[in-house]
Design an enzyme around this catalytic site. Structure first.
Site, PDB file in Angstrom:
ATOM      1  N   PRO A 162       1.041  -1.232  -0.036  1.00 23.09           N
ATOM      2  CA  PRO A 162      -0.024  -0.158   0.126  1.00 23.09           C
ATOM      3  C   PRO A 162       0.717   1.408   0.053  1.00 23.09           C
ATOM      4  CG  PRO A 162       0.021  -1.266   2.236  1.00 23.09           C
ATOM      5  CD  PRO A 162       0.842  -1.925   1.219  1.00 23.09           C
ATOM      6  N   CYS A 192       1.191  28.987 -15.652  1.00 25.86           N
ATOM      7  CA  CYS A 192       0.865  29.910 -16.878  1.00 25.86           C
ATOM      8  C   CYS A 192       0.171  29.004 -17.775  1.00 25.86           C
ATOM      9  CB  CYS A 192       2.083  30.522 -17.600  1.00 25.86           C
ATOM     10  SG  CYS A 192       2.859  31.642 -16.336  1.00 25.86           S
TER      11      CYS A 192
HETATM   12  N1  LLP Z   1       3.155  -1.577  -5.955  1.00 28.58           N
HETATM   13  C1  LLP Z   1       3.333  -1.072  -7.446  1.00 28.58           C
HETATM   14  C2  LLP Z   1       4.000  -1.923  -8.077  1.00 28.58           C
HETATM   15  C3  LLP Z   1       2.632  -0.011  -7.837  1.00 28.58           C
HETATM   16  O1  LLP Z   1       3.226   0.366  -9.064  1.00 28.58           O
HETATM   17  C4  LLP Z   1       2.126   0.778  -6.992  1.00 28.58           C
HETATM   18  C5  LLP Z   1       1.692   2.284  -7.495  1.00 28.58           C
HETATM   19  C6  LLP Z   1       1.910   0.605  -5.645  1.00 28.58           C
HETATM   20  C7  LLP Z   1       2.131  -0.466  -5.100  1.00 28.58           C
HETATM   21  C8  LLP Z   1       1.117   1.561  -4.835  1.00 28.58           C
HETATM   22  O2  LLP Z   1      -0.136   1.800  -5.253  1.00 28.58           O
HETATM   23  P1  LLP Z   1      -1.175   2.635  -4.043  1.00 28.58           P
HETATM   24  O3  LLP Z   1      -1.249   1.821  -3.004  1.00 28.58           O
HETATM   25  O4  LLP Z   1      -0.608   3.825  -3.743  1.00 28.58           O
HETATM   26  O5  LLP Z   1      -2.410   2.828  -5.162  1.00 28.58           O
HETATM   27  N2  LLP Z   1       0.152   8.775  -9.702  1.00 28.58           N
HETATM   28  C9  LLP Z   1      -1.025   7.930  -9.472  1.00 28.58           C
HETATM   29  C10 LLP Z   1      -1.026   6.791  -8.940  1.00 28.58           C
HETATM   30  C11 LLP Z   1       0.209   5.813  -9.494  1.00 28.58           C
HETATM   31  C12 LLP Z   1       0.170   4.443  -8.825  1.00 28.58           C
HETATM   32  C13 LLP Z   1       1.503   3.960  -9.296  1.00 28.58           C
HETATM   33  N3  LLP Z   1       1.926   2.627  -8.889  1.00 28.58           N
HETATM   34  C14 LLP Z   1      -2.055   9.010  -8.638  1.00 28.58           C
HETATM   35  O6  LLP Z   1      -1.604   9.954  -8.324  1.00 28.58           O
HETATM   36  O7  LLP Z   1      -3.151   8.589  -8.638  1.00 28.58           O
END
Ligand code: LLP
Length: 435
Positions: A292, A362
């Site tokens: 997470p 901008c």
């Molecule tokens: N494990 C892997 C292999 C991942 O690629 C990611 C996120 C996570 C864990 C963690 O995921 P989470 O629990 O945070 O959802 N920039 C985007 C989110 C990109 C997520 C990329 N990978 C946003 O702002 O929504």
């Protein structure tokens, strides 16, 4: 100010960090620190994190999944966060040489790091091998070749790896953050047979690594546990015959950003995954882990800005400009993400007006909140805050328009500790050789 009259929902309390407290006059403190006083001291914009909230979410993850659950550092990372997640018993998922460097510099033992990435360079792989990371998540045949090249017969023990697979599941979320479907740059497809072929290579007697498990990450910001349950079912079919001891279901648990959204807890997520794994015949002895990121950091963070201008276009809309923008929170621009806005001086106030909160960049697209509910007496000079900005804000921040990135302040037990200082104009020239 003027704007369109709306029903007047105050900010939902659930969107504030755990230790948020609101006094009788509506003033907000977090971690025992008054937010307006903090802004006075350190200036705006500023990312404020409730340290107790971060710690509690880490502990919940460890309780729910057990040892091996890793904090996905891409969500929010700095030395203090690396230490905090480590102190609370989490492993740390790093996906680049840079994240690896920060984790090691923070003193996290390499054995508790998981090295990710769909295009790890030889340099990154050899840094991971030299440090002795606990797991490498193998993502491509080219990476297997690279690992073989880096390996010297006699090197022992062999690095322990997980095989990243795509289970062919389209999670219910934004397509940019879906990663489990067959058409993905990540991992090896199960349906295409690539994953089975990779297992053969990794288990070949001359292999440079020890395959210990399987990994999948189906996407981010997922609210429906059924997406995880379906993925676990598909993974189980692939995983069970291999007789491996570890299965990581990645990250991706959603969090509420705006009024009305509801997300499962980390404990409910783990229970659903465990239930689906059990139902699919995965023995209880298998180490079932997760990664997470957002569900640890998002709701712990609040961004505070100062309102600089309020511009009312009669019959069109009101623009409220703040002193940050897409450089500290690119998510609204990238994904159309919604946020709430409120005034920490009047946290429980009705918010009868709608206005568009924009940044100082901008570009017309530089939005923070498209249709923010705001109190009627909002004025220039007010501190305006956006809650649930603890994940993928600071970590995706940029210097666009040569705007310095805001500082990160941890608050806890009445104390504010700046853990990342504000970027100065001179910092903006630090890499510029002027040649
Ligand atoms: N494990 C892997 C292999 C991942 O690629 C990611 C996120 C996570 C864990 C963690 O995921 P989470 O629990 O945070 O959802 N920039 C985007 C989110 C990109 C997520 C990329 N990978 C946003 O702002 O929504």
């Amino acid at each position: 100010m003027t704007g369109s009259l709306l029903p007047a929902p105050p900010l939902p309390r659930e969107l504030l960090p755990d230790s948020a407290a609101i006094d009788a006059g509506g003033r907000l403190s977090v971690g025992g620190v008054d937010l307006l006083d903090l802004c006075q001291d350190v200036g705006t914009p500023v990312f404020v994190y409730d340290e107790a909230h971060l710690r509690r979410r880490c502990r919940q993850a460890v309780e729910a999944f057990g040892d091996g659950v890793a904090y996905a550092s891409k969500a929010f990372f700095c030395l203090a966060m690396a230490r905090l997640a480590h102190e609370e018993g989490m492993w740390i998922d790093v996906s680049t040489g840079g994240e690896l460097h920060v984790a090691l510099r923070a003193g996290v033992p390499a054995a508790r790091l998981v090295m990710h990435g769909n295009n790890k360079s030889e340099r990154e792989l050899s840094a991971a091998l030299t440090a002795g990371v606990g797991r490498i998540v193998v993502d491509s045949f080219d990476e297997i070749d690279r690992l073989d090249r880096l390996w010297r017969p006699g090197d022992s023990p062999k690095p322990q790896v997980l095989l990243r697979v795509t289970p062919g599941i389209e999670a219910h979320t934004h397509e940019y953050v879906q990663t489990g479907q067959d058409d993905s740059k990540f991992g090896f497809g199960i349906a295409s047979g690539a994953a089975a072929e990779a297992v053969r290579r990794l288990r070949h007697p001359g292999s440079s690594v020890e395959l210990v498990g399987v990994h999948a990450h189906i996407g981010s910001l997922i609210f429906e546990l059924s997406s995880f349950e379906r993925a676990t079912g598909v993974l189980a079919e692939f995983f069970s015959p291999l007789g491996l001891e570890e299965l990581c279901v990645g990250g991706g648990l959603g969090v509420p950003y705006v009024e009305g959204e509801k997300a499962p807890s980390i404990a409910e997520w783990a229970a659903a995954v465990r239930g689906a794994a059990g139902a699919a015949g995965i023995p209880a002895s298998v180490r079932l882990t997760a990664e997470p990121g957002r569900s640890i950091a998002a709701a712990a963070g609040i961004t505070c800005y100062t309102v600089g201008t309020i511009k009312t276009l009669p019959g069109i809309r009101t623009y409220v400009s703040v002193d940050g923008g897409m450089s500290d929170n690119p998510r609204p621009v990238l994904y159309g993400s919604g946020y709430e806005a409120f005034l920490p001086r009047a946290t429980t106030a009705a918010r009868p007006y709608t206005a568009t909160v924009v940044g100082k960049h901008c570009e017309s697209g530089d939005l923070i909140v498209r249709d923010a509910h705001l109190p009627a007496d909002l004025a220039v000079g007010d501190i305006l805050a956006t809650p649930v900005t603890g994940a993928y804000g600071h970590s995706m921040a940029s210097n666009y328009n040569k705007v310095g990135r805001p500082p990160v302040v941890f608050v806890r037990d009445g104390e504010a500790r700046t853990v990342v200082r504000r970027e100065t104009d001179e910092d903006l020239l630090a890499l510029d050789l002027g040649l």
